[in-house]
Design a protein around this motif. Structure first.
Motif, PDB file in Angstrom:
ATOM      1  N   LYS A   3       9.142   2.903  -5.056  1.00  8.67           N
ATOM      2  CA  LYS A   3       8.203   3.677  -4.226  1.00  8.67           C
ATOM      3  C   LYS A   3       7.738   2.862  -3.011  1.00  8.67           C
ATOM      4  N   PRO A   4       7.586   3.508  -1.829  1.00  7.14           N
ATOM      5  CA  PRO A   4       7.043   2.763  -0.681  1.00  7.14           C
ATOM      6  C   PRO A   4       5.605   2.328  -0.934  1.00  7.14           C
ATOM      7  N   ILE A   5       5.204   1.248  -0.278  1.00  7.79           N
ATOM      8  CA  ILE A   5       3.856   0.696  -0.458  1.00  7.79           C
ATOM      9  C   ILE A   5       3.131   0.738   0.894  1.00  7.79           C
ATOM     10  N   SER A   6       1.972   1.406   0.915  1.00 11.59           N
ATOM     11  CA  SER A   6       1.222   1.500   2.180  1.00 11.59           C
ATOM     12  C   SER A   6       0.566   0.155   2.501  1.00 11.59           C
ATOM     13  N   PHE A   7       0.542  -0.166   3.772  1.00 10.79           N
ATOM     14  CA  PHE A   7      -0.097  -1.420   4.197  1.00 10.79           C
ATOM     15  C   PHE A   7      -0.668  -1.249   5.597  1.00 10.79           C
ATOM     16  N   LYS A   8      -1.513  -2.184   5.988  1.00  7.50           N
ATOM     17  CA  LYS A   8      -1.954  -2.262   7.385  1.00  7.50           C
ATOM     18  C   LYS A   8      -1.615  -3.640   7.894  1.00  7.50           C
ATOM     19  N   LYS A   9      -1.201  -3.689   9.157  1.00  7.66           N
ATOM     20  CA  LYS A   9      -1.018  -4.970   9.829  1.00  7.66           C
ATOM     21  C   LYS A   9      -2.275  -5.174  10.668  1.00  7.66           C
ATOM     22  N   MET A  10      -2.922  -6.332  10.479  1.00  8.52           N
ATOM     23  CA  MET A  10      -4.171  -6.602  11.205  1.00  8.52           C
ATOM     24  C   MET A  10      -4.139  -8.013  11.783  1.00  8.52           C
ATOM     25  N   HIS A  11      -5.018  -8.260  12.730  1.00  9.11           N
ATOM     26  CA  HIS A  11      -5.192  -9.657  13.154  1.00  9.11           C
ATOM     27  C   HIS A  11      -6.644  -9.943  13.491  1.00  9.11           C
ATOM     28  N   GLY A  12      -6.984 -11.209  13.340  1.00 10.08           N
ATOM     29  CA  GLY A  12      -8.300 -11.701  13.761  1.00 10.08           C
ATOM     30  C   GLY A  12      -8.015 -12.833  14.728  1.00 10.08           C
ATOM     31  N   SER A  13      -8.213 -12.608  16.015  1.00  9.83           N
ATOM     32  CA  SER A  13      -7.933 -13.610  17.057  1.00  9.83           C
ATOM     33  C   SER A  13      -6.471 -14.062  17.054  1.00  9.83           C
ATOM     34  N   GLY A  14      -5.564 -13.171  16.662  1.00 16.82           N
ATOM     35  CA  GLY A  14      -4.136 -13.526  16.684  1.00 16.82           C
ATOM     36  C   GLY A  14      -3.660 -14.194  15.401  1.00 16.82           C
ATOM     37  N   ASN A  15      -4.552 -14.394  14.440  1.00 14.82           N
ATOM     38  CA  ASN A  15      -4.186 -14.879  13.100  1.00 14.82           C
ATOM     39  C   ASN A  15      -3.852 -13.576  12.361  1.00 14.82           C
ATOM     40  N   ASP A  16      -2.553 -13.359  12.030  1.00 17.44           N
ATOM     41  CA  ASP A  16      -2.173 -12.009  11.604  1.00 17.44           C
ATOM     42  C   ASP A  16      -1.845 -11.896  10.114  1.00 17.44           C
ATOM     43  N   PHE A  17      -2.127 -10.708   9.581  1.00 16.68           N
ATOM     44  CA  PHE A  17      -2.067 -10.504   8.126  1.00 16.68           C
ATOM     45  C   PHE A  17      -1.520  -9.125   7.782  1.00 16.68           C
ATOM     46  N   ILE A  18      -0.930  -9.064   6.577  1.00 20.27           N
ATOM     47  CA  ILE A  18      -0.499  -7.795   5.984  1.00 20.27           C
ATOM     48  C   ILE A  18      -1.517  -7.502   4.888  1.00 20.27           C
ATOM     49  N   LEU A  19      -2.105  -6.299   4.917  1.00 21.92           N
ATOM     50  CA  LEU A  19      -3.123  -5.972   3.909  1.00 21.92           C
ATOM     51  C   LEU A  19      -2.690  -4.777   3.080  1.00 21.92           C
TER      52      LEU A  19
END
Ligand SMILES: N[C@@H](CCC[C@H](N)C(=O)O)C(=O)O
Length: 275
Positions: A3-19
């Motif tokens: 099954k696909p998994i929902s995520f958001k791509k975010m960053h804080g001052s260019g420090n980037d994360f998958i949530l």
């Protein structure tokens, strides 16, 4: 086909994360280190400095699990923490005043539009003045734990520092083994304005910004009597973070980190990537 998994791509001052909202354990925790490596890999995965899994908590609005791009788990992350707080607010997991459980303790956050202010754990000043032999140089700095370990060196010209080369040597220096350290280079522009570059453990490279590194750097500058809080930190990606704290006879207290946390996009991961 998984099954696909929902995520958001975010960053804080260019420090980037998958949530990922992992309250139903779509990413099994025993696989999380490996999943972080796969998803954070630039060009082959989503590409990020870290993976954040948002799980249920009995003590706070949520509990997070934070993984660096190399799959190692870290106790804390200031920029990731700001992103996680905004993620939880935007997805209805928590209100605008929230708390979350980390390996460094319970963290409180408040959301005001794109801006997120985190209250960080009380920092430990481990060594105010530490001298290291690094290749043919003697480097003096301070060593603090602001949730994760940070070495901080104050320099004249931060642009001239070979952050990758020197940061990597300090990160692996015998003094800091086995856990290693993050390594920050700081130029003081004014008593309340500094520019910081960070070599991050677990990313094993310079990142655009590091929240706990910004805090460690601001505190080091204040301890050396060269700065006074609140301190604006210009990050290597160009964005600014604000660090609030109070220096007392006993140490440092009331430490806050404030800046924008940005949602770049929402997407669906191919579930087959993580089996
Ligand atoms: N980018 C972070 C710190 C993330 C953890 C660090 N790489 C470590 O392993 O110590 C921040 O914004 O604080």
């Amino acid at each position: 086909m998984n099954k696909p998994i929902s995520f958001k791509k975010m960053h804080g001052s260019g420090n980037d994360f998958i949530l990922v909202d992992n309250r139903s354990m779509v990413v099994p925790l025993e696989k999380a280190n490996e999943v972080a490596k796969i998803l954070c890999r630039r060009k082959f995965g989503v590409g990020a400095d870290g993976l954040i899994l948002i799980c249920e908590s009995e003590q706070a609005d949520f509990k997070w699990y934070f993984y660096n791009a190399d799959g190692s788990e870290a106790e804390m992350c200031g920029n990731g923490g700001r992103c996680a707080a905004r993620f939880a607010f935007e997805t209805g997991i928590a209100g605008s005043e929230l708390s979350f459980e980390t390996l460094a303790g319970i963290i409180h956050a408040s959301i005001n539009g794109k801006r997120v202010k985190l209250e960080l754990p009380t920092p430990e000043i481990l060594e105010r003045e530490l001298t290291l032999d690094v290749r043919d140089q003697v480097i003096t700095g301070s060593f603090l734990n602001t949730g994760v370990p940070h070495f901080v060196q104050i320099v004249e010209d931060v642009q001239a520092v070979p952050v990758y080369e020197i940061g990597r040597l300090i990160r692996h220096h015998k003094k800091f083994q086995p856990q290693g350290t993050n390594c920050n280079f700081v130029e003081i522009r004014k008593e309340n304005y500094i520019v910081v570059r960070t070599y991050e453990r677990g990313v094993e490279d310079e990142t655009h910004a590091c929240g706990t590194g910004a805090v460690a750097s601001a505190i080091s500058c204040a301890l050396s009597m060269k700065c006074v809080p609140p301190i604006t930190v210009e990050t290597w990606g160009g964005e600014k973070l604000k660090v609030f704290f109070e220096l007392t006879q006993e140490g440092v207290k009331d430490v806050f980190l404030e800046g924008e946390a940005i949602i770049v996009y929402s997407g669906e991961l191919n579930g087959d990537m993580i089996v």
